[in-house]
Design an enzyme around this catalytic site. Structure first.
Site, mmCIF file in Angstrom:
data_model
loop_
_atom_site.group_PDB
_atom_site.id
_atom_site.type_symbol
_atom_site.label_atom_id
_atom_site.label_comp_id
_atom_site.label_asym_id
_atom_site.label_seq_id
_atom_site.Cartn_x
_atom_site.Cartn_y
_atom_site.Cartn_z
ATOM 1 N N HIS A 266 -6.352 -2.650 -110.543
ATOM 2 C CA HIS A 266 -6.900 -3.495 -109.481
ATOM 3 C C HIS A 266 -5.779 -3.869 -108.517
ATOM 4 C CE1 HIS A 266 -9.087 -6.603 -107.384
ATOM 5 N NE2 HIS A 266 -10.173 -6.356 -108.095
ATOM 6 N N ARG A 330 -10.272 0.845 -104.908
ATOM 7 C CA ARG A 330 -9.173 0.209 -105.626
ATOM 8 C C ARG A 330 -8.033 1.165 -105.952
ATOM 9 N NH1 ARG A 330 -12.816 -3.528 -109.762
ATOM 10 N NH2 ARG A 330 -13.432 -5.045 -108.175
#
Length: 637
Positions: A266, A330
Site C-alpha cells: 500500500h 497501488r
C-alpha cells in the site's frame, strides 16, 4: 491433481444467474438438519454466518478476538466499490469488471470478477438497509469518491471508517442470529487444525485462548473467512493478531494454495520510525483524491517542505501518469515512491518517505470540507507523528497491506478439499496480481452475503453426511497432533523470543520478496529461511504454560506457520519469471520501468500442493482465458 474451476460458460452477463439456477437447493426443513462451521468474523465471516443462520442452518462461529466486532475489517478506511453510477460519469457493471481485471494485471478469472461487479449493486442496498451511515450529498443521495485504478467515482464511504461501519452492520446481523439461537458464537477460540473425514472437511480443532483447553467441533461443512497473511512480513498494516494459521493448517491437510507470491504494497502508510516498531499504520488511499504526492527535484534536499518552492517540486505521479495522476493503482504508486527514494529524493529523517500534500485542496475547497472528508484520518496522523497535516504535508511510504494469494477455490468458493469453503481475503479468487482500492470490502461482503449462501447449499444437497462425534478416530488424531505441537513449543528451553524470530523473518521477506524481487534475492531467501526455521524450533523460548491465557504460545504457533508459508511465497515468486501487479521481478520490466508480463508462459493461477515440511511442493496450473478483456500492456498514462 486436476483443477476444475467450475466456471460457467456462455454470455458473461448471465453466467452467475444461470449457474445459480443450476445449483441444487436445500429445503427449509432440511436446512435445520445441517451444521456449518464458520471461522472468522470479519466482513466475510460475519456476513456468511449471519446469512447462513438467516437461511435456517445451524452455525458454529469462531473468532480469536474477545468480540466478533474486533475483527480486522474494522480497520479498513477508504470505502467500498459498487457500480451504481450515481454520478452519471460513465460507470457500469462492465466498467467495474474491466477496471478490476486490468488492475489485477490480467491474472484473475473473468467469471469471478464479473460476478463480483454484478453483486456490488446488491451490497450497497443491503448495507443501507442495515443502517450503515454512508456519506451523503446535500440532496440526500449517497455520495461517491474516486479511488486508484479508476476514472469514475464509484466508492461509497463513511468518512475514514468505512470498514468499521460495514462491520457493525454485519455484526448486528450476526448478533440477531446469535439471539435466535441459529448461530452459536465462540469468541477467544483459535482454530489450530482442520478435521478431514473420508476426504471431506468435517470440523476443526481449536484452543480456548482463556483456559488453554483443546476442543474439537464437527459439522457438515467448514467455511474459512480468516483474512490474509500480510503479517508474515512482521511490519504491516495488519493488526498484530492477524495470522495465516487457519488457511495454512488447511493447506497442510490438502487444500491447494493459490498465488502465494501476490502480495500488495500500500503506497499510503506512515513510514517506519524505529527498529523496534511492531506494526505500521495505514493512511487511506482516499487521501490521494485531494492530496498531491511529491518529492524535491534535487537529491539530498533536506529543506522543510514549506521552504521548497513550487518549481523545485516533482509531482512525479502526475508527471508520469497524466491520465490518472495520483490515482494510479497501488502497485504503480508504490514502485514509483520507492524509485524516487532510491534516487536520494526521499524526505523525513530516514529519507524513506514522500510528501502527501493537501495545501492546494485546502485553498480550493476550504479546511472544513477536507475535515468533513478525512477528519479522523488527519487526527490519527497527528496523534502518531505530532505533525498537523492541515499545515504541513503528510509523510508516507509503501508498506505491506493485503494479500491477493490464498487458498485456491473454484467458482463456488470451495477449496480442493470437498466441504471446505474459503471466503474473503483468505481465498485467492478475485483480484489477480493487484487489488484495487475499496475492493476488499466489496469481495468480503459479496462472498458472505450473496455467493456462499447459494453455492454451499448445492454441496449439502448433493452429498450424504454420516453422523460423526468428537470421539471419532480422525478427530482424536488431529487433537493429538495439535497437542503435540503445543507441547513441543512449551518444552523448548531456548534463549530467543518469538518476536525476535518473527522480526528477522519479516526483514528477510521484505528485502527479498517485498516491493521488488530478483532471482538472486529469492534464492538467497530460500536458502536462509529453512536455516532460520530450524533455529526457531531449537532455540525459541515460549513463556508460560498451555492451560492459561498465553500470548507467547499463540504467537509461537503462528510464527511457525509463517516460516513455512514464507518459503512457499518465495518459491512461487521465483517460479513466476515475469512482472505483474504486486509481483515485480526486476529482471522483467519495460524500458519505462513498468511491469512486463509474459502472457504466453504465465497466464495461469498457480496452485501449490503441500508435500511435507522441507519438501518441494507440487505446482498445479489453472489456465486463465480472457474472452472479454484482452490482455494488453497496462497503461495509466
Amino acid at each position: 491433481m486436476e483443477l476444475d474451476s467450475k466456471c460457467p460458460t456462455g454470455p458473461i452477463e448471465t453466467r452467475w444467474d444461470r449457474h445459480r439456477f443450476s445449483l441444487k437447493l436445500v429445503n427449509p426443513a432440511n436446512k435445520r438438519k445441517h451444521t456449518i462451521i464458520v471461522v472468522g468474523t470479519g466482513l466475510a465471516g460475519a456476513s456468511a454466518a449471519a446469512s447462513l443462520g438467516e437461511l435456517g442452518y445451524n452455525v458454529l462461529c469462531f473468532c480469536f478476538q474477545d468480540s466478533p466486532r474486533r475483527a480486522h475489517s474494522i480497520a479498513a478506511q477508504g470505502g467500498i466499490n459498487a457500480a451504481k453510477n450515481y454520478h452519471n460519469d460513465g460507470d457500469s457493471v462492465y466498467r467495474l469488471f474491466y477496471d478490476t481485471v486490468k488492475g489485477g494485471d490480467f491474472r484473475a478469472r473473468e467469471s469471478n470478477v464479473y460476478r463480483l461487479a454484478q453483486v456490488s449493486l446488491n451490497i450497497i442496498d443491503q448495507c443501507v438497509a442495515q443502517g450503515v451511515p454512508f456519506a451523503r450529498e446535500y440532496s440526500g443521495y449517497l455520495d461517491n469518491r474516486s479511488f486508484g485504478g479508476a476514472q469514475v467515482s464509484r466508492t461509497f464511504y463513511a468518512r475514514g471508517q468505512t470498514g468499521q461501519q460495514l462491520l457493525l452492520g454485519a455484526y448486528q446481523a450476526l448478533e440477531r442470529q446469535i439471539g435466535t439461537g441459529q448461530v452459536k458464537m465462540f469468541p477467544r477460540t483459535e482454530m489450530l487444525d482442520l478435521i478431514v473425514v473420508d476426504g471431506k472437511a468435517r470440523g476443526i480443532t481449536t484452543r480456548n485462548l482463556i483456559t488453554g483447553e483443546i476442543e474439537s467441533f464437527v459439522a457438515d461443512a467448514v467455511v474459512l473467512g480468516t483474512g490474509g497473511y500480510g503479517n508474515v512480513y512482521y511490519l504491516s498494516t495488519n493488526a498484530k493478531g492477524c495470522n495465516a494459521t487457519a488457511i495454512w493448517r488447511a493447506h497442510k491437510r490438502g487444500a491447494l494454495f493459490g498465488n502465494p507470491c501476490f502480495t500488495q504494497i500500500h503506497p499510503t502508510c506512515i513510514p517506519v520510525s524505529g527498529d523496534y516498531q511492531s506494526k505500521l499504520t495505514l493512511m487511506s488511499e482516499s487521501l490521494r483524491n485531494d492530496g498531491r504526492v511529491w518529492v524535491p527535484k534535487k537529491a539530498g534536499d533536506q529543506r522543510n517542505s514549506s521552504e521548497i518552492p513550487e518549481q523545485e517540486r516533482d509531482y512525479f505521479l502526475e508527471r508520469k501518469y497524466p491520465s490518472f495522476g495520483n490515482l494510479v493503482p497501488r502497485d504503480v504508486a508504490s514502485r514509483n515512491a520507492k524509485q524516487v527514494c532510491d534516487e536520494g529524493r526521499g524526505v523525513g529523517e530516514t529519507r524513506l518517505a514522500v510528501f502527501l500534500d493537501f495545501r492546494d485542496s485546502i485553498e480550493r475547497l476550504g479546511k472544513h470540507v477536507i475535515a468533513e472528508r478525512y477528519g479522523n484520518l488527519f487526527e490519527m496522523y497527528e496523534r502518531i507523528t505530532g505533525e498537523d497535516p492541515y499545515k504541513s504535508p503528510m509523510r508516507i511510504y509503501p508498506a505491506i497491506h493485503y494479500t491477493m494469494g490464498g487458498l485456491w477455490v473454484d467458482y463456488n468458493l470451495m477449496s480442493t478439499i470437498p466441504g471446505l469453503y474459503v471466503i474473503g481475503e483468505a481465498n485467492f479468487s478475485d483480484h489477480g496480481a493487484n487489488r484495487l482500492g475499496a475492493s476488499a470490502l466489496m469481495q468480503g461482503l459479496a462472498d458472505g452475503y450473496f455467493v456462499l449462501p447459494s453455492t454451499i447449499g448445492d454441496y449439502l444437497a448433493s452429498n450424504k453426511f454420516d453422523k460423526i462425534e468428537t470421539s471419532h478416530p480422525a478427530v482424536r488424531e488431529v487433537e493429538s497432533q495439535v497437542a503435540c505441537v503445543t507441547k513441543k513449543l512449551l518444552d523448548n528451553k531456548g534463549t530467543r523470543s518469538v518476536d525476535s524470530y518473527h522480526r528477522e523473518l519479516g526483514k528477510l521477506m521484505w528485502e527479498h520478496c517485498g516491493m521488488s524481487r530478483t532471482a538472486g534475492g529469492l534464492e538467497q531467501a530460500l536458502s536462509k529461511i529453512p536455516e532460520l526455521r530450524d533455529q526457531f524450533w531449537r532455540d525459541v523460548k515460549v513463556l508460560g504454560s498451555g492451560d492459561e491465557l498465553n500470548q507467547s504460545l499463540e504467537k509461537a504457533g503462528r510464527v511457525a506457520d509463517f516460516f513455512e508459508l514464507s518459503e512457499l511465497m518465495c518459491l512461487d515468486a521465483l517460479e513466476r519469471n515475469e512482472s505483474c501487479g504486486g509481483h515485480f521481478r526486476e529482471e522483467y520490466q519495460t524500458p519505462e520501468g513498468e511491469a512486463a508480463r509474459d502472457d504466453k508462459e504465465y497466464a495461469y493461477a498457480a496452485a501449490w500442493e503441500f508435500r511435507g515440511v522441507g519438501n518441494r511442493p507440487d505446482l498445479h496450473k489453472e489456465p486463465l482465458t480472457f474472452e472479454y478483456v484482452h490482455p494488453t500492456q497496462r497503461s495509466y498514462k
